[in-house]
Design an enzyme around this catalytic site. Sequence first.
Site, PDB file in Angstrom:
ATOM      1  CG  HIS A 139      18.585   4.027  21.319  1.00 51.00           C
ATOM      2  ND1 HIS A 139      19.307   2.970  22.133  1.00 51.00           N
ATOM      3  CD2 HIS A 139      17.464   3.358  21.272  1.00 51.00           C
ATOM      4  CE1 HIS A 139      18.568   1.742  22.470  1.00 51.00           C
ATOM      5  NE2 HIS A 139      17.461   2.066  21.505  1.00 51.00           N
ATOM      6  CD  GLU A 164      14.178   4.645  18.735  1.00 52.11           C
ATOM      7  OE1 GLU A 164      15.216   4.481  18.004  1.00 52.11           O
ATOM      8  OE2 GLU A 164      13.420   3.358  18.746  1.00 52.11           O
ATOM      9  N   GLY A 170       0.706  -1.220  -0.225  1.00 53.65           N
ATOM     10  CA  GLY A 170       0.144  -0.084   0.028  1.00 53.65           C
ATOM     11  C   GLY A 170       0.686   1.305   0.055  1.00 53.65           C
ATOM     12  CB  THR A 171       4.386   2.068   0.443  1.00 52.08           C
ATOM     13  OG1 THR A 171       4.832   0.780  -0.143  1.00 52.08           O
ATOM     14  CG2 THR A 171       4.181   1.832   1.850  1.00 52.08           C
ATOM     15  CG  ASP A 222      17.605  -1.268  22.411  1.00 55.93           C
ATOM     16  OD1 ASP A 222      17.657  -1.538  21.093  1.00 55.93           O
ATOM     17  OD2 ASP A 222      16.850  -0.580  22.642  1.00 55.93           O
TER      18      ASP A 222
HETATM   19  P1  ADP Z   1       1.410  -1.129  -3.434  1.00 52.32           P
HETATM   20  O1  ADP Z   1       1.733  -1.580  -4.754  1.00 52.32           O
HETATM   21  O2  ADP Z   1       2.628  -0.562  -2.915  1.00 52.32           O
HETATM   22  O3  ADP Z   1       0.919  -2.219  -2.570  1.00 52.32           O
HETATM   23  P2  ADP Z   1      -0.496   0.567  -4.591  1.00 52.32           P
HETATM   24  O4  ADP Z   1       0.465   1.370  -5.523  1.00 52.32           O
HETATM   25  O5  ADP Z   1      -1.369  -0.547  -5.128  1.00 52.32           O
HETATM   26  O6  ADP Z   1       0.426   0.062  -3.607  1.00 52.32           O
HETATM   27  O7  ADP Z   1      -1.075   1.675  -3.762  1.00 52.32           O
HETATM   28  C1  ADP Z   1      -2.470   1.707  -3.552  1.00 52.32           C
HETATM   29  C2  ADP Z   1      -3.287   3.163  -3.800  1.00 52.32           C
HETATM   30  O8  ADP Z   1      -2.914   3.543  -2.553  1.00 52.32           O
HETATM   31  C3  ADP Z   1      -2.862   3.987  -4.995  1.00 52.32           C
HETATM   32  O9  ADP Z   1      -3.818   3.683  -5.920  1.00 52.32           O
HETATM   33  C4  ADP Z   1      -3.160   5.367  -4.522  1.00 52.32           C
HETATM   34  O10 ADP Z   1      -4.356   5.500  -4.721  1.00 52.32           O
HETATM   35  C5  ADP Z   1      -2.667   5.283  -3.032  1.00 52.32           C
HETATM   36  N1  ADP Z   1      -1.389   5.671  -2.610  1.00 52.32           N
HETATM   37  C6  ADP Z   1      -0.440   4.666  -1.906  1.00 52.32           C
HETATM   38  N2  ADP Z   1       0.935   5.503  -2.069  1.00 52.32           N
HETATM   39  C7  ADP Z   1       0.314   6.771  -2.358  1.00 52.32           C
HETATM   40  C8  ADP Z   1       1.300   7.945  -2.581  1.00 52.32           C
HETATM   41  N3  ADP Z   1       2.496   7.958  -2.248  1.00 52.32           N
HETATM   42  N4  ADP Z   1       0.746   8.931  -3.088  1.00 52.32           N
HETATM   43  C9  ADP Z   1      -0.569   8.996  -3.668  1.00 52.32           C
HETATM   44  N5  ADP Z   1      -1.304   7.868  -3.439  1.00 52.32           N
HETATM   45  C10 ADP Z   1      -1.007   6.724  -2.949  1.00 52.32           C
HETATM   46 ZN    ZN Z   2      15.879   0.810  21.236  1.00 53.66          ZN
END
Ligand code: ADP
Ligand code: ZN
Length: 648
Positions: free
Chosen positions: A473, A470, A250-251, A546
């Site tokens: 540390h 943190e 989801g990134t 740690d």
């Molecule tokens: P991954 O492939 O890393 O699992 P996706 O590319 O499928 O994630 O992301 C899913 C949805 O989440 C995208 O279609 C978008 O709508 C939203 N999304 C995720 N990261 C971003 C980002 N950095 N900027 C804007 N939208 C994002």
């Molecule tokens: Zn630590």
Amino acid sequence: MAIKESGNEQQSNKMNNDKKPKEEPGIYKDLKGFVVGKRFKFSFWYFLFIILAMFLINMFFSQESNITGIDYNEFKGLIRNGTIVRVEIQQEKYLGYTVTKAQAINMLQGSGTQQPPVQAFSTYALQDNSFIPLLDEMNVEYYATAPPKPSIFSTLLSYILPLIFFLVIWRIVFSKLGQGGSGQGVLSFNQNKAKIVAEGDTGIRFADVAGADESKQELEEIVDFLKLPDKYTEIGGKIPKGVLLVGPPGTGKTLLAKAVAGEAKVPFFKMSGADFVEMFVGVGAARVRDLFRQAREHSPCIIFIDEIDAIGRTRTAAGFGGNDEREQTLNQLLVEMDGFDSRTGVIILAATNRPEILDQALLRPGRFDRQVLVDKPDLEGRLAILKIHTKNIKLHKDVELRKIAQSAAGLSGADLANIANEAALLAVRAKRKQVVQEDFEEAIEKSLAGLQRKSRILSEQERCMVAYHEVGHALAAKMTKGAPPVSKISIIPRGINALGYTLQYPTEDRFLMNESELIGNIDMMLGGRAAEEIICGEISTGAGNDIARASDLVRRMITEFGMSERFRNITLPSTTSQGFGGTREYSESTQEYIDNETAKIVNNRYQLVMKRLQDNKETLEKIAQKLLEKEVLNGDEFESLAQNLVIA
Ligand code: ADP
Ligand code: ZN
Ligand code: MG
């Protein structure tokens, strides 16, 4: 309505880990512009239709001119009265005509004006010895022929019909079996399920991806290459063939890959690792071949293999068949990647959230030798992502996106997109015309409740604890002699175990360390727990790792490096790798000494670190508050906050 549309998208994106949206089989989608061509869809029904058509045509044309079937007696009568002047004798049939051969030819050539209508009669032959004499007597022309050959069509048909029959049965059986699984059948294997999708223009640009600036920077070079390949090839430069996007789900990995294609304006071939893996051996490999062939035909272009871990998992030495298919597919992928060079303009992107399980062969130079980290967004990143995903949503003027971003620590871009949409839906449900802050708050809550188990979301109190830990540390490191300087402190949960982390420079393993550096490291490791104790009055499990590392290091100083007082410059080999238990080449009392000494050193250092932190409690609080607010502090920010330390 904008809301609803983006809603569907988010929904499907959220689920894209387990369910892929169905794509139309057999057709390359060309969403915008580029016509990528249609693939012939081998459909069994077409096939059947063609056969039937052929059959009918055959029937129609091969109809022999009207032959009247009559009794044998009658036939003989017609010969006797001179109606039949020519007889064709077949194996079990006689055919009688009212014209002779010569007449027939004449008629065909059109000469001879008034022709009697040609009639033909047929009858089944009887054992009749008087038949031929009768023909002779009546002066009838007669000859024997082989029975007419069945037409090619009907021959073919007699072979093909059973085949079709079996195919029908086969399909019915297999589609029944297939329905058992999720979505597409486990047993489905025909080519047209291969989801090769070439998007002409993905419609995604880098501007659509927020908060992943470092990842974008690294990918910009790829875009540049796809746009102006000559610039690189003229100089003889090599562009990487494969780039692996690594990061939690989801990134925005898929999004980034699409953005690369979109920016470069090249076709985008997307396939998911799971699409390659089928039950039947060889299908996956065939798909890989197919994919690369298509890509070469449309270069420059991008091949994107999503979730590559499905095929790229480490090959096992001993496999009982089970993994054959996956390994064949992987091998084929390796072969294809070696088989072309990036000058052809095909660049392979792949995404995974488990790089550690990938086969080493995939990561070798010439394959996916470049990795781009796509990490969870920090505060600014989350804010930017929220901005993108609320673009089409009507916000009340009091909505503070920054606040929302703050309370969404640890969430991914996909989660945020989902929250924005959820808030809009909540507003609609409440019959509001605009989305208000409470909608967002509720959406976050809803999302967190669902996510709590999956990803680590820290409570306010936990975050606070992590922040102090943190900073502890970092300060301990700053106040000791041998520890390297702090380059980054973060309380964004990452990876499997880390709730936060303190990065030091240099981070790589050192080959040589002197005693004071080792001591400095121990101080640093103990600093986390010490800070917890000072601020909260009790210690938590968060420092377990740690503590383990610190005591292990002290023990090694004593036994391996010969740094203790009593056994200065003497190693004390303990558990060796020979079998269970290992050997110990020293006495019980030495073991006791080691244990005591370890405890003593750790304790002494801990007390010292405690004292140092206590003396600088205000600074500790100040930096921790800053960290809670910003989530990430870089080295310079930390240094400027950590001035005027009191070091006893
Ligand atoms: P991954 O492939 O890393 O699992 P996706 O590319 O499928 O994630 O992301 C899913 C949805 O989440 C995208 O279609 C978008 O709508 C939203 N999304 C995720 N990261 C971003 C980002 N950095 N900027 C804007 N939208 C994002
Ligand atoms: Zn630590
Ligand atoms: Mg993805």
